[in-house]
Enzyme design. Structure first.
Site, PDB file in Angstrom:
ATOM      1  N   ASP A   1       0.806  -1.219   0.000  1.00 15.32           N
ATOM      2  CA  ASP A   1       0.000   0.000   0.000  1.00 15.32           C
ATOM      3  C   ASP A   1       0.841   1.272   0.000  1.00 15.32           C
ATOM      4  O   ASP A   1       0.310   2.351  -0.257  1.00 15.32           O
ATOM      5  CB  ASP A   1      -1.005  -0.017   1.158  1.00 15.32           C
TER       6      ASP A   1
ATOM      7  N   TYR B   1      -9.272   0.430   2.984  1.00 14.57           N
ATOM      8  CA  TYR B   1      -8.743   0.127   4.318  1.00 14.57           C
ATOM      9  C   TYR B   1      -8.225   1.362   5.024  1.00 14.57           C
ATOM     10  O   TYR B   1      -7.660   2.252   4.394  1.00 14.57           O
ATOM     11  CB  TYR B   1      -7.597  -0.887   4.221  1.00 14.57           C
TER      12      TYR B   1
HETATM   13 CU   LIG Z   1      -7.364  -7.239   6.401  1.00 14.80          CU
END
Ligand SMILES: [Cu+2]
Length: 832
Positions: A447, A534
């Site tokens: 990420d 996320y």
């Molecule tokens: Cu996760």
């Protein structure tokens, strides 16, 4: 036991006197009953007189007691009023509490630095970036187009940030060796789409502040065009192809999903890596229900792979289309099969009517849920200071800096005037998925390659930042035509841990002797990076004893997959109708540049195992006993370690030239809070760019050229041949005995989703990170210089009686019950 109040003493005294009088009378009556029989003949009048005397005394006592009690009630009420008034007046004069609405501030105080006189490690000031921008734009040889006007075929500035000065220069200046402050430079990333052979080039620009007539710019890294980071320009080009493709599939979308992309019933997202080597660049995208809040939970099962390898975007095309786990080379082929193949399995997955994926629904029906939850207070005033990027707290001092690559970092962390960590920075966050659809099987992320730093978010007061928190802003220039202002992206607060940092109940020979403890509080610095679905909640905690802790807890929406049938269960868990949570992991990489009692440090890996000691007469017949083995690790390769609880090793970093008072080398130890090592293997195509995953812990000799363990903005586009292969840092196998060391630490967890990941993944018990603790760094625990202790002596015969030191501050006095919950909700591009 607390001292009784004067009023309580007075009431107690009155009743004691009355009690004594009554007792005396009763004794005189008893005395008469002991008299001789002749005396029993005394008149009954005498006895009645005695009885009345007692009754009278009791009545008088009752009247006095009632009067006193009423007086007490009145004066107590009056005292309460007075103490409320006193508390209110104190509240008005609360020192800098950090409580919004009180006299404190939720904003940092004045910085000791400025653009005219910056700290050498400080982030670029907006004014510095503007000077750089104007100087570069006016540079004829660069031929730059402003970002907002640029096409992918133009030259434009993509990002800029501080180019870290050499540590040697910073320490020489910091430590007062009569060396000048290091000159600051910027690192500027420029897309050269207009070049005959397009490239991305990182330039060093400076010295700062630059002016149009006085600056130098020279390239320090060349990136092949095929490895370029994604830009708004490239996404716009992909959007055209995707819109066209979904348009061709409109009938299928209506029949399968209840709406089309044109109708905005569907939306899309994409994955990486975009190919595995430097010869291909392709991206899988997938259609999701465009529901409010949570499209990531509702992938439809319709997926496209777009080939954007060619330098000329007019040659980009849909290379593959997938529907219900079947891949087709062309859209026409899918449409033909859908319409004409009798055995074709069609999806029937309209958007759910039950908005289970929304979280704003509030049903406070649980017992006591209607009451307000506990809050933090700074009763005696804020005990930490935030002045610009510089934070100080009860002996701790550090700078907060930031990078668009992976978020906030910490520079020059010192405790009690000695540096412990020169740099602490998160480097990478792997999230590699598994599943049948392309959306899962092609999603092998780091990420940091999606701009984890620039995914900063304003924190929510009362959720991620308590009422006592100080908000700090972050500025980054990334993928935009101007610097971005991330308001309230960092929260700094002192936390009540609600637990002792140390306590003891001491039992002497004649009962409880004393009880003591120190109330544990710590400074917290929090940053949240929301990478699409996320939310990485990064919490850095600084404890009173010189320990510090790093924690990452993930929340937010899962990147869900479409659950087609029971065959999907080997890759995850069905969590709703046609929705599954797919198996994935979270492995984070941190750079910890420790300086323990100086820069010359050594890793001592302390092992514990049973050995045989036949000469010891006190051992059982097996002659087995546990013993320590100290292993001063000589080289980088030897420092590679994977966490293995069945073969425990305590990782310490020590300075063998700096003993404490007991002749033991001063050091710090690592506690890794990790639930899993990476399962990645070298057989995977993306392994070279992910080779940092191999170990839990590696130490390398610090080098300016080994600044970051990953460059995933580039390497996620060709991970098989990355620009930075981390193991290259290690495999030259240099000596690491008494050298300036960098520790590269990995912590991870495997996320096997469950129904409770809907709507949002919850944090409890999922944190991963590490703690750094003093390990013979001091001569004893560093606690004696704190006040927040309680010592209660129970045994007055002990010489220690009277040593009662209590943290008596009253929490209510400086508490503001209606904090400011205003929320900017902005990370404003171009606001500076
Ligand atoms: Cu996760």
């Amino acid at each position: 036991m607390p001292n009784p109040s004067p009023k309580a003493v007075f009431v107690f005294s009155v009743f004691s006197v009355l009690n004594q009088i009554v007792q005396m009378e009763l004794r005189s009556l008893d005395g008469s009953s002991d008299a001789s029989p002749s005396k029993k003949a005394r008149s009954s009048m005498q006895q009645e007189l005695m009885t009345w005397r007692i009754i009278s005394l009791l009545l008088i006592g009752a009247v006095i007691g009632l009067s006193v009690a009423l007086g007490v009630i009145y004066t107590t009420h009056k005292d309460l009023e007075e103490s409320e008034a006193l508390a209110a007046s104190r509240r008005d004069s609360c020192p800098a509490t950090g409580i919004p609405g009180a006299s404190g501030s939720s904003k940092p105080g004045p910085s000791p630095f400025s653009a005219a006189d910056p700290h050498p490690l400080e982030d670029l000031y907006p004014s510095e970036t503007q000077d750089i921008f104007h100087a570069l734009m006016s540079n004829a040889s660069l031929q730059l187009t402003p970002y907002d006007d640029a096409a992918l075929s133009d030259n434009f500035i993509w990002a800029m940030e501080l180019d870290q000065p050499a540590k040697f220069d910073v320490l020489n200046w910091r430590d007062g060796n009569n060396q000048p402050k290091p000159i600051r430079f910027a690192r500027v990333v420029i897309f050269h789409g207009a070049w005959a052979v397009p490239e991305v080039v990182e330039y060093r620009v400076g010295p700062l502040p630059v002016s149009a007539s006085n600056f130098r710019v020279w390239p320090v890294r060349h990136v092949p065009w095929i490895m370029r980071p994604m830009t708004v320009q490239e996404y716009d080009l992909l959007e055209g192809i995707i819109t066209d493709a979904f348009g061709q599939l409109a009938t299928i979308c209506t029949e399968s999903f209840g709406g089309t992309y044109d109708e905005e019933a569907l939306t899309w997202t994409d994955s990486s890596p975009r190919g595995y080597n430097r010869t291909e660049r392709h991206t899988w995208v997938w259609a999701m229900h465009n529901v409010d809040g949570a499209p990531y939970l509702l992938p439809t099962g319709l997926e496209l792979m777009i080939d954007h390898t060619d330098v000329d975007p007019s040659n980009w095309f849909v290379k593959s289309v997938a529907y219900n786990l079947q891949a087709y080379d062309t859209i026409a082929e899918l449409i033909d099969q859908y319409n004409n193949n009798a055995s074709f399995v069609k999806i029937n997955f309209p958007a759910p009517t039950d908005p289970y994926y929304l979280i704003e629904q509030s049903k406070p029906t649980r017992q006591n849920a209607q009451h307000a939850s506990p809050r933090h207070v700074n009763p005696g005033g804020q005990r930490f200071t935030v002045n610009g990027p510089q934070v100080e707290y009860l002996g701790w001092k550090f700078l907060i800096t930031s990078s668009f690559r992976s978020g906030i970092s910490f520079s020059d962390i010192s405790f009690l005037n000695e540096t412990i960590v020169y740099e602490l920075s998160q480097q990478a966050a792997a999230a590699t998925y598994s599943g049948r659809p392309a959306a899962q099987s092609a999603s092998q992320y780091d990420d940091s390659g999606w701009g984890m730093g620039a995914a900063a978010q304003p924190l929510i007061r009362g959720v991620a930042c308590p009422e006592t928190g100080v908000f700090a802003d972050v500025f980054m220039w990334w993928n935009s035509g101007n610097i971005s202002h991330f308001q309230g992206a960092v929260c700094i607060f002192e936390k009540d841990l609600g637990t002792p940092i140390a306590s003891h109940f001491n039992k002497g020979n004649d009962g409880l002797d004393f009880a003591t403890g120190i109330h544990s509080t710590a400074l917290v610095v929090r940053f949240i990076s929301t990478v699409y679905n996320y939310d990485y909640v990064l919490t850095y905690t600084f404890f009173l004893d010189g320990s510090m802790d790093v924690d990452m807890s993930a929340t937010g929406y899962m990147q869900a997959g479409r659950w087609a049938d029971a065959n999907d269960n080997q890759f995850g868990t069905r969590v709703q109708d046609q929705v599954m949570g797919n198996l994935h992991d979270h492995i984070l990489n941190f750079k910890v540049d420790l300086d323990i009692a100086g820069t010359a440090n050594t890793v001592d890996s302390i092992g514990v195992a049973y050995d045989t000691f036949p000469e010891n007469p006190f051992l059982p017949p097996s002659k087995l006993a546990k013993k320590l083995t100290h292993n001063l690790i000589a080289t980088e390769m030897a420092s590679k370690m994977r966490l293995n609880p069945s073969n425990p090793h305590l990782i310490t970093v020590i300075n063998t030239d700096e003993p404490n008072a007991w002749g033991v080398s001063r050091g710090y130890k690592f506690h890794l809070h990790s639930q899993a090592n990476s399962l990645q293997t070298p057989a995977l195509e993306w392994w070279p760019a992910f080779s940092w995953l191999e170990n839990s812990f590696v130490a390398t000799k610090r080098k300016e050229s080994e600044h970051r363990s990953v460059e995933h903005f580039y390497d996620m586009n060709a991970p098989d041949v990355p620009l930075v292969r981390f193991l290259d840092f290690v495999e030259d196998d240099e000596s690491i005995l008494q050298e300036d060391l960098v520790l590269w630490v990995n912590v991870g967890s495997i996320h096997i989703p469950s129904a409770e990941d809907i709507p949002l993944t919850t944090i409890a018990g999922q944190g991963i990170g590490f703690t750094l603790r003093p390990f013979n760094y001091f001569d004893a625990a560093k606690l004696e210089d704190l006040r927040q202790r309680i010592y209660i002596a129970y045994n007055p015969a002990r010489p220690s009686v009277g040593l009662v030191e209590v943290d008596t501050a009253k929490a209510s006095e400086c508490f503001q019950s209606t904090p400011d919950y205003s929320f900017s909700g902005s990370n404003l591009y171009g606001d500076h």
